[in-house]
Structures are given as C-alpha cells and as structure tokens.
Write a protein that holds these residues in place. Structure first.
Motif, PDB file in Angstrom:
ATOM      1  N   LEU A 143     -83.531 -20.631 -43.585  1.00 51.01           N
ATOM      2  CA  LEU A 143     -82.516 -20.775 -42.548  1.00 51.01           C
ATOM      3  C   LEU A 143     -82.855 -19.880 -41.374  1.00 51.01           C
ATOM      4  CD1 LEU A 143     -79.477 -20.533 -44.969  1.00 51.01           C
ATOM      5  CD2 LEU A 143     -80.205 -22.598 -43.771  1.00 51.01           C
ATOM      6  N   SER A 144     -82.537 -20.355 -40.169  1.00 47.82           N
ATOM      7  CA  SER A 144     -82.755 -19.549 -38.973  1.00 47.82           C
ATOM      8  C   SER A 144     -81.589 -19.744 -38.005  1.00 47.82           C
ATOM      9  CB  SER A 144     -84.095 -19.904 -38.316  1.00 47.82           C
ATOM     10  OG  SER A 144     -84.137 -21.264 -37.983  1.00 47.82           O
ATOM     11  N   GLN A 145     -81.628 -19.015 -36.904  1.00 46.83           N
ATOM     12  CA  GLN A 145     -80.526 -18.972 -35.951  1.00 46.83           C
ATOM     13  C   GLN A 145     -80.005 -20.369 -35.625  1.00 46.83           C
ATOM     14  OE1 GLN A 145     -81.471 -17.145 -32.187  1.00 46.83           O
ATOM     15  NE2 GLN A 145     -79.329 -16.766 -31.740  1.00 46.83           N
ATOM     16  N   GLY A 146     -78.686 -20.535 -35.724  1.00 45.11           N
ATOM     17  CA  GLY A 146     -78.034 -21.801 -35.424  1.00 45.11           C
ATOM     18  C   GLY A 146     -77.866 -22.718 -36.623  1.00 45.11           C
ATOM     19  N   ASP A 147     -78.585 -22.446 -37.713  1.00 39.69           N
ATOM     20  CA  ASP A 147     -78.444 -23.288 -38.904  1.00 39.69           C
ATOM     21  C   ASP A 147     -77.086 -23.041 -39.555  1.00 39.69           C
ATOM     22  OD1 ASP A 147     -80.996 -24.258 -38.520  1.00 39.69           O
ATOM     23  OD2 ASP A 147     -81.900 -23.073 -40.125  1.00 39.69           O
ATOM     24  N   CYS A 148     -76.549 -24.106 -40.149  1.00 37.79           N
ATOM     25  CA  CYS A 148     -75.280 -24.042 -40.881  1.00 37.79           C
ATOM     26  C   CYS A 148     -75.544 -24.436 -42.327  1.00 37.79           C
ATOM     27  CB  CYS A 148     -74.258 -25.007 -40.288  1.00 37.79           C
ATOM     28  SG  CYS A 148     -73.878 -24.684 -38.565  1.00 37.79           S
ATOM     29  N   LEU A 149     -74.819 -23.821 -43.234  1.00 37.85           N
ATOM     30  CA  LEU A 149     -74.968 -24.093 -44.655  1.00 37.85           C
ATOM     31  C   LEU A 149     -73.582 -24.202 -45.264  1.00 37.85           C
ATOM     32  CD1 LEU A 149     -76.755 -23.978 -47.353  1.00 37.85           C
ATOM     33  CD2 LEU A 149     -76.126 -21.558 -47.375  1.00 37.85           C
ATOM     34  N   ILE A 150     -73.394 -25.200 -46.105  1.00 42.55           N
ATOM     35  CA  ILE A 150     -72.179 -25.301 -46.895  1.00 42.55           C
ATOM     36  C   ILE A 150     -72.603 -25.095 -48.336  1.00 42.55           C
ATOM     37  CG2 ILE A 150     -70.291 -26.748 -47.674  1.00 42.55           C
ATOM     38  CD1 ILE A 150     -71.868 -27.273 -44.285  1.00 42.55           C
ATOM     39  N   GLN A 151     -72.117 -24.012 -48.926  1.00 44.27           N
ATOM     40  CA  GLN A 151     -72.475 -23.591 -50.278  1.00 44.27           C
ATOM     41  C   GLN A 151     -71.285 -23.905 -51.178  1.00 44.27           C
ATOM     42  OE1 GLN A 151     -75.159 -22.425 -51.614  1.00 44.27           O
ATOM     43  NE2 GLN A 151     -74.393 -21.489 -53.444  1.00 44.27           N
ATOM     44  N   ASN A 152     -71.466 -24.729 -52.191  1.00 43.25           N
ATOM     45  CA  ASN A 152     -70.369 -25.210 -53.025  1.00 43.25           C
ATOM     46  C   ASN A 152     -70.378 -24.613 -54.425  1.00 43.25           C
ATOM     47  OD1 ASN A 152     -68.980 -27.302 -51.317  1.00 43.25           O
ATOM     48  ND2 ASN A 152     -71.096 -27.995 -51.149  1.00 43.25           N
ATOM     49  N   GLY A 153     -70.140 -23.312 -54.530  1.00 42.04           N
ATOM     50  CA  GLY A 153     -70.029 -22.656 -55.827  1.00 42.04           C
ATOM     51  C   GLY A 153     -71.305 -22.622 -56.632  1.00 42.04           C
ATOM     52  N   ASN A 154     -72.458 -22.718 -55.964  1.00 42.28           N
ATOM     53  CA  ASN A 154     -73.744 -22.706 -56.658  1.00 42.28           C
ATOM     54  C   ASN A 154     -74.296 -21.292 -56.752  1.00 42.28           C
ATOM     55  OD1 ASN A 154     -73.852 -25.248 -54.541  1.00 42.28           O
ATOM     56  ND2 ASN A 154     -74.338 -25.799 -56.646  1.00 42.28           N
ATOM     57  N   PRO A 155     -75.004 -20.962 -57.840  1.00 42.43           N
ATOM     58  CA  PRO A 155     -75.688 -19.669 -57.897  1.00 42.43           C
ATOM     59  C   PRO A 155     -76.718 -19.585 -56.765  1.00 42.43           C
ATOM     60  CG  PRO A 155     -75.682 -20.723 -60.055  1.00 42.43           C
ATOM     61  CD  PRO A 155     -75.205 -21.746 -59.062  1.00 42.43           C
ATOM     62  N   HIS A 156     -76.836 -18.407 -56.168  1.00 41.75           N
ATOM     63  CA  HIS A 156     -77.786 -18.229 -55.066  1.00 41.75           C
ATOM     64  C   HIS A 156     -78.007 -16.740 -54.810  1.00 41.75           C
ATOM     65  CE1 HIS A 156     -73.831 -17.916 -53.183  1.00 41.75           C
ATOM     66  NE2 HIS A 156     -74.415 -17.221 -52.208  1.00 41.75           N
ATOM     67  N   ALA A 157     -79.061 -16.453 -54.065  1.00 33.82           N
ATOM     68  CA  ALA A 157     -79.360 -15.091 -53.611  1.00 33.82           C
ATOM     69  C   ALA A 157     -79.907 -15.186 -52.191  1.00 33.82           C
ATOM     70  CB  ALA A 157     -80.387 -14.428 -54.524  1.00 33.82           C
ATOM     71  N   TRP A 158     -79.612 -14.164 -51.389  1.00 31.54           N
ATOM     72  CA  TRP A 158     -80.084 -14.089 -50.005  1.00 31.54           C
ATOM     73  C   TRP A 158     -81.284 -13.149 -49.912  1.00 31.54           C
ATOM     74  CZ3 TRP A 158     -78.282 -17.590 -46.917  1.00 31.54           C
ATOM     75  CH2 TRP A 158     -76.993 -18.096 -47.103  1.00 31.54           C
ATOM     76  N   PHE A 159     -82.329 -13.591 -49.208  1.00 28.65           N
ATOM     77  CA  PHE A 159     -83.517 -12.775 -49.001  1.00 28.65           C
ATOM     78  C   PHE A 159     -83.931 -12.831 -47.538  1.00 28.65           C
ATOM     79  CE2 PHE A 159     -83.585 -13.798 -53.472  1.00 28.65           C
ATOM     80  CZ  PHE A 159     -83.900 -12.583 -54.048  1.00 28.65           C
ATOM     81  N   ASN A 160     -84.651 -11.818 -47.111  1.00 29.05           N
ATOM     82  CA  ASN A 160     -85.140 -11.733 -45.740  1.00 29.05           C
ATOM     83  C   ASN A 160     -86.595 -11.306 -45.789  1.00 29.05           C
ATOM     84  OD1 ASN A 160     -85.788 -11.104 -43.115  1.00 29.05           O
ATOM     85  ND2 ASN A 160     -83.923  -9.952 -42.707  1.00 29.05           N
ATOM     86  N   ASP A 161     -87.494 -12.268 -45.560  1.00 32.34           N
ATOM     87  CA  ASP A 161     -88.924 -11.957 -45.552  1.00 32.34           C
ATOM     88  C   ASP A 161     -89.450 -11.770 -44.133  1.00 32.34           C
ATOM     89  OD1 ASP A 161     -88.733 -14.609 -44.793  1.00 32.34           O
ATOM     90  OD2 ASP A 161     -90.188 -15.354 -46.253  1.00 32.34           O
ATOM     91  N   GLY A 162     -88.537 -11.668 -43.173  1.00 28.31           N
ATOM     92  CA  GLY A 162     -88.926 -11.461 -41.779  1.00 28.31           C
ATOM     93  C   GLY A 162     -88.975  -9.985 -41.439  1.00 28.31           C
ATOM     94  N   ASP A 163     -88.966  -9.693 -40.136  1.00 25.66           N
ATOM     95  CA  ASP A 163     -89.038  -8.300 -39.700  1.00 25.66           C
ATOM     96  C   ASP A 163     -87.824  -7.878 -38.866  1.00 25.66           C
ATOM     97  OD1 ASP A 163     -89.619  -9.800 -37.473  1.00 25.66           O
ATOM     98  OD2 ASP A 163     -91.561  -8.872 -37.073  1.00 25.66           O
ATOM     99  N   GLU A 164     -86.771  -8.711 -38.853  1.00 23.75           N
ATOM    100  CA  GLU A 164     -85.530  -8.346 -38.178  1.00 23.75           C
ATOM    101  C   GLU A 164     -84.352  -8.711 -39.087  1.00 23.75           C
ATOM    102  OE1 GLU A 164     -84.074 -11.471 -35.115  1.00 23.75           O
ATOM    103  OE2 GLU A 164     -86.261 -11.502 -34.960  1.00 23.75           O
ATOM    104  N   PRO A 165     -83.198  -8.099 -38.866  1.00 20.17           N
ATOM    105  CA  PRO A 165     -82.047  -8.410 -39.712  1.00 20.17           C
ATOM    106  C   PRO A 165     -81.691  -9.903 -39.674  1.00 20.17           C
ATOM    107  CG  PRO A 165     -81.626  -6.429 -38.448  1.00 20.17           C
ATOM    108  CD  PRO A 165     -82.901  -7.031 -37.906  1.00 20.17           C
ATOM    109  N   PHE A 166     -81.270 -10.415 -40.800  1.00 21.07           N
ATOM    110  CA  PHE A 166     -80.823 -11.790 -40.995  1.00 21.07           C
ATOM    111  C   PHE A 166     -79.297 -11.713 -41.008  1.00 21.07           C
ATOM    112  CE2 PHE A 166     -80.620 -15.230 -44.550  1.00 21.07           C
ATOM    113  CZ  PHE A 166     -80.495 -16.260 -43.640  1.00 21.07           C
ATOM    114  N   VAL A 167     -78.650 -12.198 -39.941  1.00 18.80           N
ATOM    115  CA  VAL A 167     -77.212 -12.023 -39.766  1.00 18.80           C
ATOM    116  C   VAL A 167     -76.501 -13.368 -39.899  1.00 18.80           C
ATOM    117  CG1 VAL A 167     -75.391 -11.161 -38.244  1.00 18.80           C
ATOM    118  CG2 VAL A 167     -77.640 -10.056 -38.235  1.00 18.80           C
TER     119      VAL A 167
END
Length: 177
Positions: A143-167
């Motif tokens: 995912l990147s700036q402007g992307d939208c996600l609808i998460q429906n009670g699924n297991p997940h984890a957030w990661f950031n492999d870039g070099d700036e904060p993922f907000v």
C-alpha cells in the motif's frame, strides 16, 4: 506527527459550536517499537448531538465492540519487526501495553507471526504517507499514499520496508460476532 482534533457539536441550545480544539498525543507501547497510535475519537455507540468532547475520549478497550467506533492514526516506523530485544521484560511490556491500549495485547494471538493480530471489526484504512505492507501467511498487499483498504476481521500485520514512516488513518467499526 502532530495531530490536531477539532470537535464540532451543539452548544445545548441547538447552535453549532467548536466544543474542543486540541492536540492529540500519540500512544506508544514497548511491544510495538516505534509505532505511534493517535487515539483521536472513540465511541462505544454513535449518537448526536454531541455537546461535550469527552464523549470521544479513549475508552476502556482500544478495539470497539459493536456498535462502537474508533478513529485515529497509526504510524509504522521503517524496519519494524515486532521481535522484542534480547533480555526484554515481556511481562512488563505486556502490562504496559494493556494499560496504554486496553485489550490490544490479547488480539496478538499468533506467537509465530510477529505483529499479527485479529479483531472483530471492519476497518477502513487510508494511507496518508509512506508505503508499507499488510501481511499474513501467503497474503501480502503493498500500500502507498492514497490507497484505501477495507479490512474485514482478518488476521494481519503491518510492516514498513521503506525508509520513511508509513502513516495510516483508520476507522475501526465494531462488528457483531
């Protein structure tokens, strides 16, 4: 990241007014190194009119039960692994997380999958800046700036492999079991 919360409401006489204009400080936890969560507005049920900004104050649980809603911002730092430092006091870190984000630690029920959690919520996510990954098992969504996600009670984890904060901006809506 600085977050300003402006709450509009009713002055008690049917007139629109600003009932609060203040900064929201981030919540952090040792078990989520570098992660900042701005708990902007939390409701256990939705009602209008609102006459007091304390109606949206942090609640007794971080994730909402139906029909509750949580709105805020999540900042995921570059390189996050969710793996505790060697020698870390995990009991103290879990107690700290429970105090700062009540109920959140219990959602991390996948000891072999760092950062993975699951909640009984429908989550609306908008990426404000940076880029990162939503990951669980064989599923990986970049995912990147402007992307939208609808998460429906699924297991997940957030990661950031870039070099700036993922907000991310999020609205978590409690769903019936």
């Amino acid at each position: 990241m600085k977050v300003r919360r402006v709450v509009m409401g009713d002055d008690g006489n049917g007139m629109t007014t600003v009932i609060e204009d203040a900064s929201v400080e981030p919540t952090t936890a040792t078990l989520l190194p570098g992660v900042e969560i701005h708990r902007v507005w939390e409701l256990d049920s939705v009602s209008v009119p609102v006459t007091d900004a304390s109606a949206g104050a942090p609640k007794s649980t971080f994730f909402p039960a139906h029909p509750g809603v949580r709105f805020g911002f999540l900042t995921v730092p570059p390189g996050i692994t969710y793996i505790p430092e060697p020698g870390a006091d995990l009991q103290a870190a879990a107690a700290e997380m429970e105090q700062r984000l009540p109920g959140a630690a219990a959602t991390f029920a996948f000891p072999d999958k760092p950062g993975a959690h699951v909640t009984q919520t429908v989550d609306y996510i908008v990426v404000l800046s940076g880029a990162g990954l939503l990951r669980f098992d064989d599923v990986e969504v970049r995912l990147s700036q402007g992307d939208c996600l609808i998460q429906n009670g699924n297991p997940h984890a957030w990661f950031n492999d870039g070099d700036e904060p993922f907000v991310l901006a999020f609205a978590l809506c409690g769903a019936p079991a």
